[in-house]
Design a protein around this motif. Structure first.
Motif, PDB file in Angstrom:
ATOM      1  N   LYS A 217       9.049  20.662  39.653  1.00  0.00           N
ATOM      2  CA  LYS A 217       9.386  18.812  38.924  1.00  0.00           C
ATOM      3  C   LYS A 217      10.992  19.302  38.730  1.00  0.00           C
ATOM      4  O   LYS A 217      12.293  18.223  38.801  1.00  0.00           O
ATOM      5  N   ARG A 218      11.595  20.408  38.322  1.00  0.00           N
ATOM      6  CA  ARG A 218      12.372  21.193  37.764  1.00  0.00           C
ATOM      7  C   ARG A 218      13.699  20.683  39.093  1.00  0.00           C
ATOM      8  O   ARG A 218      14.709  20.191  39.319  1.00  0.00           O
ATOM      9  N   VAL A 219      13.631  21.233  40.291  1.00  0.00           N
ATOM     10  CA  VAL A 219      13.782  20.784  41.469  1.00  0.00           C
ATOM     11  C   VAL A 219      14.290  20.221  41.612  1.00  0.00           C
ATOM     12  O   VAL A 219      14.975  19.221  42.554  1.00  0.00           O
ATOM     13  N   ALA A 220      12.290  19.290  41.979  1.00  0.00           N
ATOM     14  CA  ALA A 220      12.767  17.903  42.374  1.00  0.00           C
ATOM     15  C   ALA A 220      14.303  16.500  41.515  1.00  0.00           C
ATOM     16  O   ALA A 220      14.674  16.063  42.262  1.00  0.00           O
ATOM     17  N   GLU A 221      14.557  17.217  40.564  1.00  0.00           N
ATOM     18  CA  GLU A 221      14.919  16.461  39.412  1.00  0.00           C
ATOM     19  C   GLU A 221      16.467  16.882  40.173  1.00  0.00           C
ATOM     20  O   GLU A 221      17.681  16.012  39.925  1.00  0.00           O
ATOM     21  N   ARG A 222      16.882  18.198  40.292  1.00  0.00           N
ATOM     22  CA  ARG A 222      18.394  18.895  40.815  1.00  0.00           C
ATOM     23  C   ARG A 222      18.738  18.053  42.027  1.00  0.00           C
ATOM     24  O   ARG A 222      19.582  17.367  42.697  1.00  0.00           O
ATOM     25  N   LEU A 223      17.184  17.622  42.680  1.00  0.00           N
ATOM     26  CA  LEU A 223      18.056  17.431  43.997  1.00  0.00           C
ATOM     27  C   LEU A 223      18.036  15.793  43.574  1.00  0.00           C
ATOM     28  O   LEU A 223      19.251  15.132  44.740  1.00  0.00           O
ATOM     29  N   VAL A 224      17.834  14.857  43.001  1.00  0.00           N
ATOM     30  CA  VAL A 224      17.697  13.691  42.710  1.00  0.00           C
ATOM     31  C   VAL A 224      19.018  13.508  42.421  1.00  0.00           C
ATOM     32  O   VAL A 224      19.802  12.229  42.961  1.00  0.00           O
ATOM     33  N   GLN A 225      19.155  14.517  41.192  1.00  0.00           N
ATOM     34  CA  GLN A 225      20.426  13.723  41.172  1.00  0.00           C
ATOM     35  C   GLN A 225      21.459  14.830  41.777  1.00  0.00           C
ATOM     36  O   GLN A 225      22.554  13.897  42.142  1.00  0.00           O
ATOM     37  N   ALA A 226      21.701  15.762  42.706  1.00  0.00           N
ATOM     38  CA  ALA A 226      22.361  15.324  43.760  1.00  0.00           C
ATOM     39  C   ALA A 226      21.917  14.795  45.030  1.00  0.00           C
ATOM     40  O   ALA A 226      23.787  14.507  45.564  1.00  0.00           O
ATOM     41  N   GLN A 227      21.411  13.878  44.912  1.00  0.00           N
ATOM     42  CA  GLN A 227      21.499  12.735  46.004  1.00  0.00           C
ATOM     43  C   GLN A 227      22.832  11.455  44.983  1.00  0.00           C
ATOM     44  O   GLN A 227      23.096  11.180  45.864  1.00  0.00           O
ATOM     45  N   HIS A 228      22.038  11.261  44.154  1.00  0.00           N
ATOM     46  CA  HIS A 228      23.351  10.548  43.780  1.00  0.00           C
ATOM     47  C   HIS A 228      24.328  10.530  43.011  1.00  0.00           C
ATOM     48  O   HIS A 228      25.172   9.663  43.321  1.00  0.00           O
ATOM     49  N   GLU A 229      25.269  11.888  43.095  1.00  0.00           N
ATOM     50  CA  GLU A 229      26.257  12.327  42.712  1.00  0.00           C
ATOM     51  C   GLU A 229      26.782  13.337  44.391  1.00  0.00           C
ATOM     52  O   GLU A 229      28.259  13.003  43.960  1.00  0.00           O
ATOM     53  N   SER A 230      26.032  13.239  44.779  1.00  0.00           N
ATOM     54  CA  SER A 230      27.168  14.248  46.176  1.00  0.00           C
ATOM     55  C   SER A 230      27.396  12.875  47.428  1.00  0.00           C
ATOM     56  O   SER A 230      26.066  12.600  47.559  1.00  0.00           O
ATOM     57  N   ALA A 231      27.748  13.137  48.272  1.00  0.00           N
ATOM     58  CA  ALA A 231      28.067  12.890  48.982  1.00  0.00           C
ATOM     59  C   ALA A 231      27.305  12.541  50.740  1.00  0.00           C
ATOM     60  O   ALA A 231      26.603  14.497  50.548  1.00  0.00           O
ATOM     61  N   HIS A 232      26.501  11.884  51.540  1.00  0.00           N
ATOM     62  CA  HIS A 232      25.101  12.135  52.110  1.00  0.00           C
ATOM     63  C   HIS A 232      25.978  11.673  53.261  1.00  0.00           C
ATOM     64  O   HIS A 232      26.214  11.333  53.345  1.00  0.00           O
ATOM     65  N   LEU A 233      25.458  12.708  54.288  1.00  0.00           N
ATOM     66  CA  LEU A 233      25.658  12.269  56.476  1.00  0.00           C
ATOM     67  C   LEU A 233      24.317  12.212  56.592  1.00  0.00           C
ATOM     68  O   LEU A 233      23.596  12.566  56.771  1.00  0.00           O
ATOM     69  N   THR A 234      24.900  10.826  57.339  1.00  0.00           N
ATOM     70  CA  THR A 234      23.308  10.580  58.540  1.00  0.00           C
ATOM     71  C   THR A 234      23.323  11.968  59.578  1.00  0.00           C
ATOM     72  O   THR A 234      24.412  11.480  60.536  1.00  0.00           O
ATOM     73  N   THR A 235      22.293  12.212  59.632  1.00  0.00           N
ATOM     74  CA  THR A 235      22.291  13.005  60.716  1.00  0.00           C
ATOM     75  C   THR A 235      21.066  12.846  62.124  1.00  0.00           C
ATOM     76  O   THR A 235      20.501  11.800  61.629  1.00  0.00           O
ATOM     77  N   PHE A 236      21.647  12.277  63.604  1.00  0.00           N
ATOM     78  CA  PHE A 236      20.365  12.349  64.604  1.00  0.00           C
ATOM     79  C   PHE A 236      20.263  13.522  65.495  1.00  0.00           C
ATOM     80  O   PHE A 236      21.238  14.254  65.733  1.00  0.00           O
ATOM     81  N   ASN A 237      18.882  13.249  65.637  1.00  0.00           N
ATOM     82  CA  ASN A 237      18.494  14.606  66.684  1.00  0.00           C
ATOM     83  C   ASN A 237      17.866  14.424  67.763  1.00  0.00           C
ATOM     84  O   ASN A 237      17.197  12.908  67.929  1.00  0.00           O
ATOM     85  N   GLU A 238      18.646  14.810  68.407  1.00  0.00           N
ATOM     86  CA  GLU A 238      18.414  14.457  70.051  1.00  0.00           C
ATOM     87  C   GLU A 238      16.970  14.767  70.716  1.00  0.00           C
ATOM     88  O   GLU A 238      16.134  15.646  70.105  1.00  0.00           O
ATOM     89  N   VAL A 239      15.978  14.327  71.011  1.00  0.00           N
ATOM     90  CA  VAL A 239      14.899  14.718  71.854  1.00  0.00           C
ATOM     91  C   VAL A 239      14.949  14.149  72.921  1.00  0.00           C
ATOM     92  O   VAL A 239      15.085  13.802  74.346  1.00  0.00           O
ATOM     93  N   ASP A 240      14.082  14.900  73.954  1.00  0.00           N
ATOM     94  CA  ASP A 240      14.404  15.348  75.235  1.00  0.00           C
ATOM     95  C   ASP A 240      12.764  14.814  75.486  1.00  0.00           C
ATOM     96  O   ASP A 240      11.640  14.397  75.118  1.00  0.00           O
ATOM     97  N   MET A 241      13.378  13.334  76.264  1.00  0.00           N
ATOM     98  CA  MET A 241      12.372  12.330  76.558  1.00  0.00           C
ATOM     99  C   MET A 241      11.683  12.591  77.612  1.00  0.00           C
ATOM    100  O   MET A 241      11.267  11.141  78.558  1.00  0.00           O
ATOM    101  N   THR A 242      12.153  13.040  78.491  1.00  0.00           N
ATOM    102  CA  THR A 242      12.002  13.336  80.131  1.00  0.00           C
ATOM    103  C   THR A 242      10.246  13.524  80.644  1.00  0.00           C
ATOM    104  O   THR A 242      10.146  12.727  81.748  1.00  0.00           O
ATOM    105  N   ALA A 243       9.793  13.838  79.768  1.00  0.00           N
ATOM    106  CA  ALA A 243       8.175  13.962  80.027  1.00  0.00           C
ATOM    107  C   ALA A 243       7.221  12.174  79.798  1.00  0.00           C
ATOM    108  O   ALA A 243       6.992  11.332  80.310  1.00  0.00           O
ATOM    109  N   ILE A 244       7.981  11.541  78.807  1.00  0.00           N
ATOM    110  CA  ILE A 244       7.583  10.701  78.374  1.00  0.00           C
ATOM    111  C   ILE A 244       8.347   9.935  79.413  1.00  0.00           C
ATOM    112  O   ILE A 244       6.776   9.012  79.835  1.00  0.00           O
ATOM    113  N   MET A 245       9.034   9.322  79.675  1.00  0.00           N
ATOM    114  CA  MET A 245       9.728   8.656  80.446  1.00  0.00           C
ATOM    115  C   MET A 245       8.990   8.607  82.434  1.00  0.00           C
ATOM    116  O   MET A 245       8.884   8.022  82.879  1.00  0.00           O
TER     117      MET A 245
END
Length: 336
Positions: A217-245
């Motif tokens: 619970k305390r870890v979850a509280e700290r994570l939510v607090q950090a989410q509101h107080e620190s800057a966050h960036l959006t990341t993008f993950n590349e996926v190999d779609m060769t087999a699907i295509m």
């Protein structure tokens, strides 16, 4: 008779949770042998036996909250208790010669885009808001719907709500303030929706409910607090779609001829998402009160846009690998 007393657990820690009993009543114990585990929001400690003898009493069950200085059990000194036999070593079965099978083709994972904290809902400007008076400062006053119809201003006010005060509220409090025209008192939580107990009573029987430990619970509280107080960036993950295509190019014509709809990518994404949720149940879990609900079913909502201003959402409940045709038809009909 020697008591098992909860010791000092550290600075600013006054209580703990009995997370596990390492000995049962009647078991033999030696001096300084761990008998119970106590868990706090900072540390986990083991409570040792002060004397040699047998455990005679357990006053608190697992999960109970105890305070520093509480007596949670007792050990009868010198008593001959029953000893716990070590587990017998399992005899390994004879080896069988198994012919190696070719590895299955890898399943492409769906692209995951971590999202940041939800943005506050935009303030909708109305004709009444445009006509509302402005304060002398930099903040503007927002007229509430309850006051637009000619109702008397609450508490003798001027019939408006200060924008700065409104933005400091939670989304549910802002909604209530706009509907009633009254700002909630500081520290007063606005109840919105069912309570945690009601939600736990309505969960699917297939789901698994696990209570959060104080440390988690305390870890979850700290994570939510950090989410509101620190800057966050959006990341993008590349996926190999060769087999699907390649798979889609091979079967799309026959699929459309047989079922009358095109074979899109959504079925592959849903299949990959279900496989990921089975491997990592935490991504499909929900936090209700102080409990984590691990869901054993997989429901998906998909948004389809037939035009820039027209959007609709279709749902799939517990999709399987044989539901590609149904999902394609649903997506096509929703877009139309």
């Amino acid at each position: 008779m020697a008591d098992l007393v909860v010791p000092q657990l550290g600075e600013s820690i006054s209580e703990a949770v009995v997370s596990k009993w390492l000995k049962n009543v009647g078991d033999a114990v030696t001096v300084d042998e761990p008998i119970a585990e106590l868990e706090t929001d900072k540390i986990t400690v083991q409570l040792p036996s002060p004397v040699a003898g047998a455990l005679s009493e357990q006053r608190f069950a697992v999960g109970a909250t105890v305070k520093v200085g509480d007596v949670i059990g007792a050990v009868e000194a010198g008593k001959q208790g029953k000893s716990v036999a070590p587990p017998a070593k399992a005899v390994p079965p004879p080896r069988e010669v198994v012919q190696a099978q070719p590895a299955p083709p890898p399943v492409a994972a769906a692209p995951v885009t971590p999202t940041g904290p939800p943005a506050p809902p935009p303030v909708v400007a109305t004709a009444a808001a445009a006509a509302a008076p402005k304060t002398n400062g930099k903040s503007e006053a927002i007229a509430s719907p309850a006051l637009v119809g000619g109702a008397a201003p609450p508490n003798g006010g001027a019939g408006s709500i200060n924008r700065d005060a409104l933005l400091k509220l939670t989304p549910s409090q802002r909604l209530t303030a706009r509907e009633t025209g009254v700002l909630p008192a500081p520290g007063v939580a606005v109840q919105s929706g069912p309570s945690a107990e009601d939600r736990l009573g309505q969960i699917d029987p297939r789901d698994e409910v696990i209570a959060m430990s104080p440390l988690r619970k305390r870890v979850a509280e700290r994570l939510v607090q950090a989410q509101h107080e620190s800057a966050h960036l959006t990341t993008f993950n590349e996926v190999d779609m060769t087999a699907i295509m390649a798979l889609r190019a091979k079967y799309k014509d026959s699929f459309e001829k047989s079922h009358g709809v095109k074979l899109g990518f959504m079925s592959f994404f849903v299949k990959a998402s279900v496989a990921a949720a089975k491997l990592f149940p935490g991504i499909n879990a929900e936090l209700i009160g102080g409990n984590i609900v691990y869901k054993k079913h997989y429901d998906f909502g998909r948004a389809s846009a037939s035009s820039p201003t027209n959007r609709a959402t279709a749902s799939s409940r517990s999709p399987t690998s044989k539901a590609a045709r149904s999902r394609s038809r649903t997506a096509a009909s929703t877009a139309r």
